[in-house]
Design a protein around this motif. Structure first.
Motif, PDB file in Angstrom:
ATOM      1  N   LEU B 233     110.440 -50.050   5.118  1.00 42.71           N
ATOM      2  CA  LEU B 233     110.840 -50.707   3.820  1.00 42.71           C
ATOM      3  C   LEU B 233     110.143 -50.378   2.613  1.00 42.71           C
ATOM      4  O   LEU B 233     110.292 -50.390   1.611  1.00 42.71           O
ATOM      5  N   SER B 234     108.852 -49.794   2.875  1.00 49.93           N
ATOM      6  CA  SER B 234     107.987 -49.538   1.984  1.00 49.93           C
ATOM      7  C   SER B 234     108.687 -48.232   1.177  1.00 49.93           C
ATOM      8  O   SER B 234     108.031 -47.927  -0.096  1.00 49.93           O
ATOM      9  N   THR B 235     109.212 -47.476   1.817  1.00 52.24           N
ATOM     10  CA  THR B 235     109.453 -46.322   1.230  1.00 52.24           C
ATOM     11  C   THR B 235     110.640 -46.681  -0.020  1.00 52.24           C
ATOM     12  O   THR B 235     110.331 -46.124  -1.060  1.00 52.24           O
ATOM     13  N   PRO B 236     111.546 -46.868   0.279  1.00 52.91           N
ATOM     14  CA  PRO B 236     112.510 -47.252  -0.816  1.00 52.91           C
ATOM     15  C   PRO B 236     111.885 -48.175  -1.912  1.00 52.91           C
ATOM     16  O   PRO B 236     112.147 -48.149  -2.934  1.00 52.91           O
ATOM     17  N   LEU B 237     110.908 -48.940  -1.127  1.00 52.70           N
ATOM     18  CA  LEU B 237     110.257 -50.194  -2.390  1.00 52.70           C
ATOM     19  C   LEU B 237     109.433 -49.107  -3.372  1.00 52.70           C
ATOM     20  O   LEU B 237     109.494 -49.150  -4.436  1.00 52.70           O
ATOM     21  N   VAL B 238     108.599 -48.177  -2.858  1.00 53.13           N
ATOM     22  CA  VAL B 238     107.826 -47.617  -3.814  1.00 53.13           C
ATOM     23  C   VAL B 238     108.550 -46.571  -4.742  1.00 53.13           C
ATOM     24  O   VAL B 238     108.491 -46.567  -5.973  1.00 53.13           O
ATOM     25  N   LEU B 239     109.558 -46.270  -4.244  1.00 54.79           N
ATOM     26  CA  LEU B 239     110.827 -45.419  -5.188  1.00 54.79           C
ATOM     27  C   LEU B 239     111.089 -46.341  -5.972  1.00 54.79           C
ATOM     28  O   LEU B 239     111.562 -46.014  -7.357  1.00 54.79           O
ATOM     29  N   SER B 240     111.510 -47.673  -5.717  1.00 59.37           N
ATOM     30  CA  SER B 240     112.186 -48.522  -6.780  1.00 59.37           C
ATOM     31  C   SER B 240     111.172 -49.058  -7.815  1.00 59.37           C
ATOM     32  O   SER B 240     111.467 -49.432  -8.791  1.00 59.37           O
ATOM     33  N   VAL B 241     110.022 -49.142  -7.334  1.00 58.70           N
ATOM     34  CA  VAL B 241     108.928 -49.684  -8.295  1.00 58.70           C
ATOM     35  C   VAL B 241     108.730 -48.886  -9.537  1.00 58.70           C
ATOM     36  O   VAL B 241     109.081 -49.461 -10.642  1.00 58.70           O
ATOM     37  N   HIS B 242     108.453 -47.556  -9.384  1.00 57.94           N
ATOM     38  CA  HIS B 242     108.311 -46.797 -10.572  1.00 57.94           C
ATOM     39  C   HIS B 242     109.708 -46.514 -11.255  1.00 57.94           C
ATOM     40  O   HIS B 242     109.714 -46.247 -12.668  1.00 57.94           O
ATOM     41  N   SER B 243     110.972 -46.762 -10.486  1.00 55.11           N
ATOM     42  CA  SER B 243     112.150 -46.290 -10.975  1.00 55.11           C
ATOM     43  C   SER B 243     112.298 -47.562 -12.147  1.00 55.11           C
ATOM     44  O   SER B 243     112.667 -47.350 -13.207  1.00 55.11           O
ATOM     45  N   ILE B 244     112.030 -48.804 -11.603  1.00 57.29           N
ATOM     46  CA  ILE B 244     112.212 -49.968 -12.240  1.00 57.29           C
ATOM     47  C   ILE B 244     111.192 -50.017 -13.435  1.00 57.29           C
ATOM     48  O   ILE B 244     111.723 -50.341 -14.819  1.00 57.29           O
ATOM     49  N   VAL B 245     109.987 -49.447 -13.441  1.00 55.94           N
ATOM     50  CA  VAL B 245     109.243 -49.431 -14.422  1.00 55.94           C
ATOM     51  C   VAL B 245     109.818 -48.488 -15.516  1.00 55.94           C
ATOM     52  O   VAL B 245     109.744 -48.775 -16.748  1.00 55.94           O
ATOM     53  N   SER B 246     110.297 -47.405 -14.986  1.00 54.75           N
ATOM     54  CA  SER B 246     110.763 -46.284 -16.126  1.00 54.75           C
ATOM     55  C   SER B 246     112.099 -47.008 -16.695  1.00 54.75           C
ATOM     56  O   SER B 246     112.515 -46.667 -17.755  1.00 54.75           O
ATOM     57  N   LEU B 247     112.581 -48.021 -16.304  1.00 60.96           N
ATOM     58  CA  LEU B 247     113.749 -48.477 -16.849  1.00 60.96           C
ATOM     59  C   LEU B 247     113.547 -49.660 -17.839  1.00 60.96           C
ATOM     60  O   LEU B 247     114.419 -49.563 -18.785  1.00 60.96           O
ATOM     61  N   ASP B 248     112.241 -49.622 -17.946  1.00 61.43           N
ATOM     62  CA  ASP B 248     111.781 -50.721 -18.897  1.00 61.43           C
ATOM     63  C   ASP B 248     112.038 -49.667 -20.333  1.00 61.43           C
ATOM     64  O   ASP B 248     112.277 -50.443 -21.212  1.00 61.43           O
ATOM     65  N   PHE B 249     111.843 -48.692 -20.169  1.00 59.32           N
ATOM     66  CA  PHE B 249     111.949 -47.612 -21.222  1.00 59.32           C
ATOM     67  C   PHE B 249     113.521 -47.055 -21.232  1.00 59.32           C
ATOM     68  O   PHE B 249     113.962 -47.249 -22.347  1.00 59.32           O
ATOM     69  N   ALA B 250     113.977 -46.668 -19.997  1.00 62.85           N
ATOM     70  CA  ALA B 250     115.101 -45.828 -20.107  1.00 62.85           C
ATOM     71  C   ALA B 250     116.482 -46.714 -20.619  1.00 62.85           C
ATOM     72  O   ALA B 250     117.277 -46.291 -21.173  1.00 62.85           O
ATOM     73  N   VAL B 251     116.302 -48.150 -20.462  1.00 64.12           N
ATOM     74  CA  VAL B 251     117.530 -48.857 -20.664  1.00 64.12           C
ATOM     75  C   VAL B 251     117.323 -49.352 -22.432  1.00 64.12           C
ATOM     76  O   VAL B 251     118.558 -49.623 -22.837  1.00 64.12           O
ATOM     77  N   SER B 252     116.412 -49.004 -22.986  1.00 63.20           N
ATOM     78  CA  SER B 252     116.177 -49.262 -24.345  1.00 63.20           C
ATOM     79  C   SER B 252     116.871 -48.108 -25.092  1.00 63.20           C
ATOM     80  O   SER B 252     117.627 -47.007 -24.448  1.00 63.20           O
ATOM     81  N   ILE B 253     117.331 -48.153 -26.422  1.00 64.05           N
ATOM     82  CA  ILE B 253     118.033 -47.118 -27.224  1.00 64.05           C
ATOM     83  C   ILE B 253     117.100 -46.426 -27.801  1.00 64.05           C
ATOM     84  O   ILE B 253     117.478 -45.600 -28.680  1.00 64.05           O
ATOM     85  N   LEU B 254     115.682 -46.426 -27.808  1.00 62.90           N
ATOM     86  CA  LEU B 254     114.938 -45.724 -28.691  1.00 62.90           C
ATOM     87  C   LEU B 254     114.794 -44.167 -28.007  1.00 62.90           C
ATOM     88  O   LEU B 254     114.747 -43.762 -26.944  1.00 62.90           O
ATOM     89  N   PRO B 255     114.995 -43.234 -29.080  1.00 68.09           N
ATOM     90  CA  PRO B 255     115.099 -41.848 -28.953  1.00 68.09           C
ATOM     91  C   PRO B 255     113.630 -41.547 -28.150  1.00 68.09           C
ATOM     92  O   PRO B 255     112.528 -42.099 -28.474  1.00 68.09           O
ATOM     93  N   GLY B 256     113.729 -40.638 -27.165  1.00 68.48           N
ATOM     94  CA  GLY B 256     112.479 -40.481 -26.290  1.00 68.48           C
ATOM     95  C   GLY B 256     112.591 -41.332 -25.041  1.00 68.48           C
ATOM     96  O   GLY B 256     111.762 -40.948 -24.119  1.00 68.48           O
ATOM     97  N   TRP B 257     113.088 -42.449 -25.189  1.00 66.69           N
ATOM     98  CA  TRP B 257     113.154 -43.511 -24.056  1.00 66.69           C
ATOM     99  C   TRP B 257     114.506 -43.504 -23.157  1.00 66.69           C
ATOM    100  O   TRP B 257     114.547 -43.427 -22.083  1.00 66.69           O
ATOM    101  N   ASN B 258     115.521 -43.344 -23.996  1.00 67.30           N
ATOM    102  CA  ASN B 258     116.908 -43.446 -23.514  1.00 67.30           C
ATOM    103  C   ASN B 258     117.478 -42.302 -22.618  1.00 67.30           C
ATOM    104  O   ASN B 258     118.097 -41.517 -23.269  1.00 67.30           O
ATOM    105  N   VAL B 259     116.637 -41.966 -21.556  1.00 62.49           N
ATOM    106  CA  VAL B 259     116.820 -40.536 -20.863  1.00 62.49           C
ATOM    107  C   VAL B 259     117.323 -41.057 -19.398  1.00 62.49           C
ATOM    108  O   VAL B 259     116.367 -41.628 -18.911  1.00 62.49           O
ATOM    109  N   THR B 260     118.103 -40.363 -18.979  1.00 56.66           N
ATOM    110  CA  THR B 260     118.547 -40.765 -17.636  1.00 56.66           C
ATOM    111  C   THR B 260     117.463 -40.283 -16.457  1.00 56.66           C
ATOM    112  O   THR B 260     117.518 -40.268 -15.360  1.00 56.66           O
ATOM    113  N   VAL B 261     116.961 -38.924 -16.992  1.00 54.74           N
ATOM    114  CA  VAL B 261     116.048 -38.514 -15.799  1.00 54.74           C
ATOM    115  C   VAL B 261     114.670 -39.387 -15.596  1.00 54.74           C
ATOM    116  O   VAL B 261     114.081 -38.971 -14.688  1.00 54.74           O
TER     117      VAL B 261
END
Lengths: 186, 474
Positions: B233-261
Motif C-alpha cells: 500500500l505504501s508503494t503507490p502511496l509514496v508515488l502518489s504523494v510527490h506526484s500530487i505535490v508536483s500537481l500543485d505546480f503542474a496544474v497551474s498555467i504558469l510557465p515553468g510549472w505547467n509541465v507534464t513531466v
C-alpha cells in the motif's frame, strides 16, 4: 461462576537452541496429532507455519474490505459535497467531475486499507495483551532474542500432562516447562 | 569475460560481516539503547544543536502567528517561496524512507533490512517538518481544520477539484501510514528491549509499547501478511504523494510549472534527495556506533547507485524542461528559460546543474562509490542541489510572469532563514533522540536476514563469513 483459585494449567512449553531444531520438533508434534500448538521465535519463520499448519487468510480479506470501504467513502463523500450539498459550477463542467476526484479517493482507499491492516492484525492477534502465562516461563525473555519455543495447549484434545511432557522431552529441547496462570482469578 | 569475473570478485562484498549470531545481533543493536556509555560524546553535541535550534523554530512560529506571514519575504509576485521550497525539500527527504522500507521489501532486496528503520524514522520526522510550512502558510493556522471536510455550520466545503486539497489528503495519509508502518515494525523490537531491560521504568515503557508481543508463530503469520500488504500500500502511496505535490505546480498555467513531466520528475527528485540524506546520517553513525558489520560498504555502494539513477532521471527532467521551452514556441516559455540562464537568479540555475547534474556522475566509478568521503561530499552537494531545484522552480518562475509591470524580486528575510534552521534543529533533535531510545536498526529483520543467509548463502550475500558463525546443524 466462581473464579478458580490457584495456578491453572495452560500447557507445556519446550525451549530449543536454534531454528532447525524447533522446526523438526514442530513437525513431530504435528504428526503426533496435536492441533492446539504454537511456537515462539525471535523472527518470522515460514518453516514453522508449514510445520504446524498455521494458515489464516482472514487479514487479507479484512484489508481488502477496508480499502474498498475507504474507496467508496472517499468517492461518495466528494460527490455528495460537490454535486448535492455545495454545487459549484466551474466553467460548466459536470458536477461529479470524477477524474478530479481520483486523488482523494485513492488516498482514502490507502488510508482505509492501512488502518485495517494494522488494527485488524492487532485484533486477530488479540493485542494489546500485556499479560500472558507464557511470560512466567523461566527463560522466556529469550524468545524475543535468540531462543525458540514450542508450545502445546492444555485444551488440545490429545493433551495429557505426562504423555505430552514425555513427547516434548524426546524432541531434545533444553528444557520443558509447565505454563501456568499464576493470577488468583482467571 | 575475464575482466567481468575480476569485477565480480572485487566488488561483491557481503551485506553482513563479522561473527554473527542471533544473540550477537540482538546485543550489538539493543545495547546501544540500553546504555548511555555506548553513545559517543558527539551525541551530546547533536542534542545540544537540536536543543539550541528547536526554540528558534518555536519562536519563529510564535512570532509568525503573532505578526502574520508578512514577516516572510514572499509577496506578490513571488507568493510562494521559502515556505513551499522547504516544504517540498523536507517531504522529498522523507520519501527515501518509504522507498527503502516498502518498495525494496516488495522487490525482496534483503540489504534494506539494515537501513529501513533508520530511513523510516527520517521519513516521519521530515514529514513533521514539512507539514509545518503549508499549515503556517495558510496565514491563520488556528483554523487549519477548515481544510478537512467535516460537517460544519459555515455552509462551506473544501473544493475537491483543487490539487491543494489533494495535498491535504496525500500528506495526512502519508504521515499516518508511515507512522503505522514504522510502529508495526518496531513492535517485535520493543518486545526485545522489554526482555533485555532489567526491570525499572524503561521495562514498563517498552512493555507497553510492545503491547504484549510474545513472538507467537500464529501472530507472526498475520503480522507478516499485514506488513507485506502495508508495504504494497505504501508503494503507490509514496508515488502518489510527490506526484500530487508536483500537481500543485503542474496544474497551474504558469510557465515553468505547467509541465507534464513534473510528477515522475518530482518523485525521482524526492528519492534522490532522500537517499542523500540517509547517507549523510548513516555514514557518520555507522562509524560512531561501530555498525560497519551491518551497514557495510556494499550498502553504501547500492545507495549510491540509487542516487545516481534517480539523479539521471532528474537531470533528464532539466534537459526536458529546456527542450519543452524551445519546442512549445511560446514566448513566455522561451523567456522562462532565458531568464533561468541569464536572469538575476542565473547563478542558482548553474549551481543546480552542477549539484544535481554533474557532481553525481562521479558515482559511475565503483571505486568512488566505495570511497566514503567522496560519497559523503556528493550527498551534501545533492542535498543543496535539491533545495536549489525547488528554488529554481518556485521563485525563479514566479518573479517574472506574463506582464513586465508585475515583475519583482524575491529576498528571503531573517524569519525565512530562522524557520529553516529551526526545522533542521528540530529534525536533528528528533533523530538523535530516536537513536538514543529506539533500536536504530531493525533487530528482528537482521535476525531474519541472518537466518535466510544461512539457508542459502549464495543469495545476495556474496562471500560471507556468516557461515562460520553458524551454531548447530542445518
Amino acid at each position: 461462576m466462581e473464579a478458580k483459585k490457584g495456578p491453572y494449567l495452560y500447557g507445556l512449553i519446550a525451549e530449543f537452541n536454534n531454528e532447525h531444531e524447533v522446526v523438526e520438533a514442530a513437525k513431530k508434534v504435528k504428526s503426533a496429532g496435536y492441533t492446539k500448538t504454537d511456537a515462539f521465535s525471535p523472527f518470522p519463520m515460514h518453516a514453522i507455519d508449514h510445520a504446524l499448519g498455521i494458515w489464516d487468510p482472514r487479514i487479507k480479506w479484512f484489508i481488502f474490505c477496508g480499502g474498498l470501504f475507504g474507496c467508496i467513502f472517499g468517492f461518495s463523500m466528494q460527490s455528495y459535497i460537490s454535486a448535492i450539498d455545495y454545487p459549484l459550477n466551474v466553467g460548466g463542467r459536470p458536477m461529479i467531475s470524477w477524474p478530479q476526484f481520483i486523488p482523494v479517493t485513492f488516498e482514502c482507499t490507502i488510508l482505509g486499507a492501512a488502518l485495517t491492516a494494522v488494527f485488524g492484525m492487532m485484533a486477530l492477534n488479540g493485542l494489546p495483551q500485556l499479560y500472558h502465562p507464557v511470560f512466567s516461563v523461566p527463560g522466556f525473555e529469550r524468545a524475543s532474542q535468540d531462543k525458540f519455543f514450542l508450545y502445546i495447549e492444555s485444551k488440545d484434545p490429545k493433551f495429557q500432562l505426562e504423555a505430552t511432557k514425555k513427547l516434548l522431552e524426546e524432541l531434545g529441547p533444553n528444557a520443558v516447562s509447565i505454563v501456568e496462570d499464576m493470577r488468583d482469578d482467571h | 569475460m575475464a575482466t567481468e569475473t575480476k569485477y565480480e570478485e572485487k566488488y561483491n562484498e557481503p551485506i553482513l560481516t563479522g561473527n554473527q549470531s542471533h544473540e550477537v545481533i540482538t546485543d550489538r543493536i539493543g545495547s546501544i539503547v540500553l546504555s548511555q556509555e555506548k553513545h559517543p560524546n558527539i551525541w551530546w553535541g547533536f542534542i545540544a544543536f537540536g536543543v539550541m535550534f528547536t526554540p528558534v523554530l518555536v519562536f519563529s512560529i510564535a512570532y509568525l502567528v503573532y505578526k502574520g506571514i508578512g514577516i516572510w519575504g514572499n509577496n506578490q509576485p513571488v507568493a510562494w517561496a521559502c515556505d513551499i521550497i522547504n516544504f517540498v525539500w523536507w517531504i522529498g527527504i522523507g520519501h527515501a524512507g518509504t522507498l527503502i522500507s516498502a518498495i525494496l521489501l516488495l522487490f525482496r532486496q534483503q540489504w534494506r533490512n539494515s537501513i529501513n528503520r533508520f530511513a523510516e524514522a527520517m521519513t516521519i520526522f521530515a514529514v513533521m517538518c514539512a507539514g509545518l510550512y503549508p499549515l503556517l502558510h495558510t496565514g491563520r493556522p488556528w483554523v487549519d481544520y477548515w481544510i478537512f471536510p467535516y460537517p460544519n455550520i459555515l455552509g462551506m466545503w473544501p473544493q475537491f477539484r483543487s490539487p491543494l486539497v489533494w495535498d491535504v489528503f496525500a500528506i495526512s495519509t502519508y504521515f499516518t501510514v508511515s507512522l503505522l508502518f514504522w510502529y508495526i515494525g518496531l513492535i517485535p523490537d520493543f518486545a526485545t528491549m522489554r526482555d533485555k531491560t532489567k526491570g525499572g521504568v524503561a521495562q514498563k515503557i517498552y512493555g507497553v509499547l510492545a503491547m504484549g508481543w510474545r513472538g507467537s508463530a500464529r501472530h507472526w503469520h498475520r503480522y507478516e501478511a499485514s506488513y507485506l500488504i502495508l508495504a504494497g500500500l505504501s508503494t503507490p502511496l509514496v508515488l502518489s504523494v510527490h506526484s500530487i505535490v508536483s500537481l500543485d505546480f503542474a496544474v497551474s498555467i504558469l510557465p515553468g510549472w505547467n509541465v507534464t513531466v513534473f510528477p515522475p520528475y518530482f518523485v525521482a527528485g524526492a528519492v534522490f534527495a532522500g537517499f542523500a540524506m540517509v547517507l549523510l546520517f548513516m555514514i557518520p553513525i555507522r562509524k560512531w556506533y561501530h555498525l560497519e558489520d551491518y551497514v557495510t560498504i556494499r550498502h553504501i555502494d547500492w545507495m549510491s547507485k540509487v542516487m545516481l539513477t534517480t539523479g539521471l532521471i532528474v537531470f533528464y527532467g532539466y534537459i526536458l524542461e529546456m527542450f519543452y521551452c524551445w519546442y512549445s514556441g511560446n514566448i513566455y516559455e522561451i523567456y522562462l528559460c532565458i531568464n533561468r540562464l541569464s536572469g538575476p537568479y542565473a547563478l542558482s540555475y548553474y549551481a543546480l546543474i552542477f549539484c544535481n547534474g554533474i557532481a553525481p556522475q562521479i558515482l559511475w566509478s565503483p571505486k568512488m562509490r566505495r570511497n566514503i568521503p567522496v560519497v559523503f561530499t556528493v550527498a551534501i552537494i545533492i542535498s543543496i542541489g535539491m533545495w536549489l531545484e525547488r528554488f529554481v522552480i518556485i521563485p525563479v518562475s514566479l518573479h517574472r510572469d506574463f506582464l513586465p509591470s508585475s515583475w519583482g524580486m524575491y529576498y528571503p528575510t531573517f524569519w525565512d532563514y530562522s524557520m529553516f534552521l529551526g526545522t533542521m534543529g528540530f529534525f536533528t533533535l528528533l533523530m538523535f533522540l530516536f537513536i538514543r531510545f529506539v533500536p536504530m536498526l531493525n533487530i528482528f529483520e537482521m535476525r531474519d536476514l541472518l537466518y535466510k543467509l544461512n539457508i542459502d548463502p549464495s543469495k545476495g550475500a556474496g562471500h560471507t563469513n556468516v557461515e562460520s558463525s553458524k551454531k548447530g546443524g542445518n
